[in-house]
Motif scaffolding. Structure first.
Motif, PDB file in Angstrom:
ATOM      1  N   ASN A  99       0.844  -1.182   0.000  1.00  0.00           N
ATOM      2  CA  ASN A  99       0.000   0.000   0.000  1.00  0.00           C
ATOM      3  C   ASN A  99       0.881   1.233   0.000  1.00  0.00           C
ATOM      4  O   ASN A  99       1.698   1.425   0.899  1.00  0.00           O
ATOM      5  CB  ASN A  99      -0.902   0.011   1.235  1.00  0.00           C
ATOM      6  CG  ASN A  99      -2.014  -1.007   1.138  1.00  0.00           C
ATOM      7  OD1 ASN A  99      -2.448  -1.365   0.045  1.00  0.00           O
ATOM      8  ND2 ASN A  99      -2.487  -1.468   2.276  1.00  0.00           N
ATOM      9  N   PRO A 101       0.934   5.588  -1.592  1.00  0.00           N
ATOM     10  CA  PRO A 101       0.130   6.614  -2.249  1.00  0.00           C
ATOM     11  C   PRO A 101       0.516   6.805  -3.707  1.00  0.00           C
ATOM     12  O   PRO A 101       1.633   6.482  -4.128  1.00  0.00           O
ATOM     13  CB  PRO A 101       0.439   7.873  -1.442  1.00  0.00           C
ATOM     14  CG  PRO A 101       1.813   7.648  -0.915  1.00  0.00           C
ATOM     15  CD  PRO A 101       1.907   6.170  -0.654  1.00  0.00           C
ATOM     16  N   GLN A 102      -0.400   7.348  -4.457  1.00  0.00           N
ATOM     17  CA  GLN A 102      -0.102   7.822  -5.800  1.00  0.00           C
ATOM     18  C   GLN A 102       0.476   9.236  -5.697  1.00  0.00           C
ATOM     19  O   GLN A 102       0.095  10.007  -4.826  1.00  0.00           O
ATOM     20  CB  GLN A 102      -1.369   7.845  -6.653  1.00  0.00           C
ATOM     21  CG  GLN A 102      -1.953   6.462  -6.913  1.00  0.00           C
ATOM     22  CD  GLN A 102      -3.222   6.521  -7.739  1.00  0.00           C
ATOM     23  OE1 GLN A 102      -3.563   7.539  -8.329  1.00  0.00           O
ATOM     24  NE2 GLN A 102      -3.928   5.392  -7.822  1.00  0.00           N
TER      25      GLN A 102
ATOM     26  N   TYR B  32      -7.679   0.258   2.356  1.00  0.00           N
ATOM     27  CA  TYR B  32      -6.588   1.238   2.461  1.00  0.00           C
ATOM     28  C   TYR B  32      -7.179   2.576   2.081  1.00  0.00           C
ATOM     29  O   TYR B  32      -7.819   2.700   1.021  1.00  0.00           O
ATOM     30  CB  TYR B  32      -5.450   0.840   1.529  1.00  0.00           C
ATOM     31  CG  TYR B  32      -4.254   1.772   1.524  1.00  0.00           C
ATOM     32  CD1 TYR B  32      -3.787   2.326   0.339  1.00  0.00           C
ATOM     33  CD2 TYR B  32      -3.575   2.081   2.702  1.00  0.00           C
ATOM     34  CE1 TYR B  32      -2.681   3.152   0.323  1.00  0.00           C
ATOM     35  CE2 TYR B  32      -2.468   2.908   2.689  1.00  0.00           C
ATOM     36  CZ  TYR B  32      -2.023   3.446   1.497  1.00  0.00           C
ATOM     37  OH  TYR B  32      -0.923   4.270   1.486  1.00  0.00           O
ATOM     38  N   LEU B  34      -6.760   6.981   2.075  1.00  0.00           N
ATOM     39  CA  LEU B  34      -5.782   8.060   1.988  1.00  0.00           C
ATOM     40  C   LEU B  34      -6.497   9.406   2.018  1.00  0.00           C
ATOM     41  O   LEU B  34      -7.648   9.529   1.590  1.00  0.00           O
ATOM     42  CB  LEU B  34      -4.980   7.973   0.683  1.00  0.00           C
ATOM     43  CG  LEU B  34      -4.315   6.658   0.323  1.00  0.00           C
ATOM     44  CD1 LEU B  34      -5.240   5.752  -0.482  1.00  0.00           C
ATOM     45  CD2 LEU B  34      -3.031   6.904  -0.472  1.00  0.00           C
ATOM     46  N   TYR B  36      -5.704  13.350   0.616  1.00  0.00           N
ATOM     47  CA  TYR B  36      -4.876  14.210  -0.202  1.00  0.00           C
ATOM     48  C   TYR B  36      -5.308  15.651   0.021  1.00  0.00           C
ATOM     49  O   TYR B  36      -6.476  15.943   0.287  1.00  0.00           O
ATOM     50  CB  TYR B  36      -5.037  13.882  -1.690  1.00  0.00           C
ATOM     51  CG  TYR B  36      -4.288  12.664  -2.154  1.00  0.00           C
ATOM     52  CD1 TYR B  36      -4.840  11.389  -2.024  1.00  0.00           C
ATOM     53  CD2 TYR B  36      -3.038  12.784  -2.749  1.00  0.00           C
ATOM     54  CE1 TYR B  36      -4.152  10.274  -2.461  1.00  0.00           C
ATOM     55  CE2 TYR B  36      -2.343  11.671  -3.187  1.00  0.00           C
ATOM     56  CZ  TYR B  36      -2.909  10.424  -3.042  1.00  0.00           C
ATOM     57  OH  TYR B  36      -2.229   9.309  -3.477  1.00  0.00           O
ATOM     58  N   PHE B  46      -0.168  13.908  -1.294  1.00  0.00           N
ATOM     59  CA  PHE B  46      -0.509  12.931  -0.272  1.00  0.00           C
ATOM     60  C   PHE B  46      -0.294  13.512   1.114  1.00  0.00           C
ATOM     61  O   PHE B  46       0.726  14.160   1.394  1.00  0.00           O
ATOM     62  CB  PHE B  46       0.349  11.677  -0.457  1.00  0.00           C
ATOM     63  CG  PHE B  46       0.258  10.707   0.676  1.00  0.00           C
ATOM     64  CD1 PHE B  46       1.341  10.501   1.520  1.00  0.00           C
ATOM     65  CD2 PHE B  46      -0.911  10.004   0.898  1.00  0.00           C
ATOM     66  CE1 PHE B  46       1.258   9.608   2.564  1.00  0.00           C
ATOM     67  CE2 PHE B  46      -0.995   9.112   1.944  1.00  0.00           C
ATOM     68  CZ  PHE B  46       0.080   8.913   2.783  1.00  0.00           C
ATOM     69  N   SER B  51      -4.457   1.960   7.064  1.00  0.00           N
ATOM     70  CA  SER B  51      -4.854   0.620   6.655  1.00  0.00           C
ATOM     71  C   SER B  51      -6.033   0.174   7.510  1.00  0.00           C
ATOM     72  O   SER B  51      -6.178   0.623   8.653  1.00  0.00           O
ATOM     73  CB  SER B  51      -3.684  -0.335   6.847  1.00  0.00           C
ATOM     74  OG  SER B  51      -4.105  -1.675   6.752  1.00  0.00           O
ATOM     75  N   PHE B  89      -9.252  15.727  -0.307  1.00  0.00           N
ATOM     76  CA  PHE B  89      -9.912  14.567  -0.904  1.00  0.00           C
ATOM     77  C   PHE B  89      -9.604  13.327  -0.077  1.00  0.00           C
ATOM     78  O   PHE B  89      -8.437  13.088   0.282  1.00  0.00           O
ATOM     79  CB  PHE B  89      -9.410  14.328  -2.330  1.00  0.00           C
ATOM     80  CG  PHE B  89      -9.796  15.371  -3.323  1.00  0.00           C
ATOM     81  CD1 PHE B  89      -8.898  16.373  -3.680  1.00  0.00           C
ATOM     82  CD2 PHE B  89     -11.047  15.361  -3.914  1.00  0.00           C
ATOM     83  CE1 PHE B  89      -9.246  17.342  -4.613  1.00  0.00           C
ATOM     84  CE2 PHE B  89     -11.398  16.329  -4.853  1.00  0.00           C
ATOM     85  CZ  PHE B  89     -10.501  17.320  -5.192  1.00  0.00           C
ATOM     86  N   GLN B  93      -8.942   2.320  -1.527  1.00  0.00           N
ATOM     87  CA  GLN B  93      -8.423   1.275  -2.410  1.00  0.00           C
ATOM     88  C   GLN B  93      -8.939  -0.075  -1.949  1.00  0.00           C
ATOM     89  O   GLN B  93      -8.992  -0.335  -0.744  1.00  0.00           O
ATOM     90  CB  GLN B  93      -6.893   1.289  -2.381  1.00  0.00           C
ATOM     91  CG  GLN B  93      -6.226   0.189  -3.215  1.00  0.00           C
ATOM     92  CD  GLN B  93      -4.723   0.202  -3.049  1.00  0.00           C
ATOM     93  OE1 GLN B  93      -4.059   1.181  -3.403  1.00  0.00           O
ATOM     94  NE2 GLN B  93      -4.178  -0.857  -2.495  1.00  0.00           N
TER      95      GLN B  93
END
Lengths: 113, 114
Positions: A99, A101-102, B32, B34, B36, B46, B51, B89, B93
């Motif tokens: 895992n 990030p992009q 997962y 995230l 941003y 990021f 997780s 944002f 995933q």
């Protein structure tokens, strides 16, 4: 320390014209992505690639084509631009392991008249 | 069918106070998550991730909380600073993904007033 570089930054097209957006990454990432961002819509995936020579459709692929001839480059093409393709386009990349990030470029603002 | 939703388009807080940004998801296969941050005319950067095996992750002033039973995550910024003013944002995933594809929420614009 360039990361992800997108060219051009701005472009105005007429309906029916074609153009190619270029994305280049210097992080040796396997995965690359093209998104479009429209007001109130977040980022929507257009196409992606999991490695050199491979591409796949995302959520909104219609009207776009892509190519990944070199690992570091991911091209997004508009064959016949339409006003509905007016948007901000972002390219992203990430590595293959676990895992993570992009990483995004700074975007291309495209207007179709 | 919006799998990741940020129901608050905007949020305004005073400098020094806490900012809480919320995100809901519908797909239990997401594992997962995230956050941003995006400034005008720049790409998303990021900020922090979590997780599904955790319920909290901290990085300095930023903490992300995950409530799997409610399918809800939140980002806490303490203390908020004017430089935190940006669009945030959340993204998710799927655990089975071998492509790294993310699903993004619509974004929340945070304004931190001096």
């Amino acid at each position: 320390n360039a990361g992800v570089t997108q060219t051009p930054k701005f472009r105005v097209l007429k309906t029916g014209q074609s153009m190619t957006l270029l994305c280049a990454q210097d992080m040796n990432h396997e995965y690359m992505y093209w998104y479009r961002q429209d007001p109130g819509m977040g980022l929507r995936l257009i196409h992606y690639s999991v490695g050199e020579g491979t591409t796949a459709k995302g959520e909104v692929p219609d009207g776009y084509n892509v190519s990944r001839l070199k690992k570091q480059n991911f091209l997004l093409g508009l064959e016949s631009a339409a006003p509905s393709q007016t948007s901000v386009y972002f390219c992203a990349s990430r590595g293959i392991m676990g895992n993570q990030p992009q990483h995004f470029g700074d975007g291309t603002r495209l207007s179709i008249l | 069918d919006q799998q990741v939703k940020q129901n608050s388009p905007s949020l305004s807080v005073q400098e020094g106070r806490i900012s809480i940004l919320n995100c809901d998801y519908t797909n239990s296969m997401f594992d997962y998550f995230l956050w941003y941050k995006k400034y005008p005319a720049e790409g998303p950067t990021f900020l922090i991730s979590i997780s599904s095996i955790k319920d909290k992750n901290e990085d300095g002033r930023f903490t992300v909380f995950l409530n799997k039973s409610a399918k809800h995550l939140s980002l806490h910024i303490v203390p908020s600073q004017p430089g935190d003013s940006a669009v945030y944002f959340c993204a998710a995933q799927k655990g089975s993904s071998n492509t790294g594809k993310l699903i993004f929420g619509q974004g929340t614009t945070l304004q931190v007033k001096p």
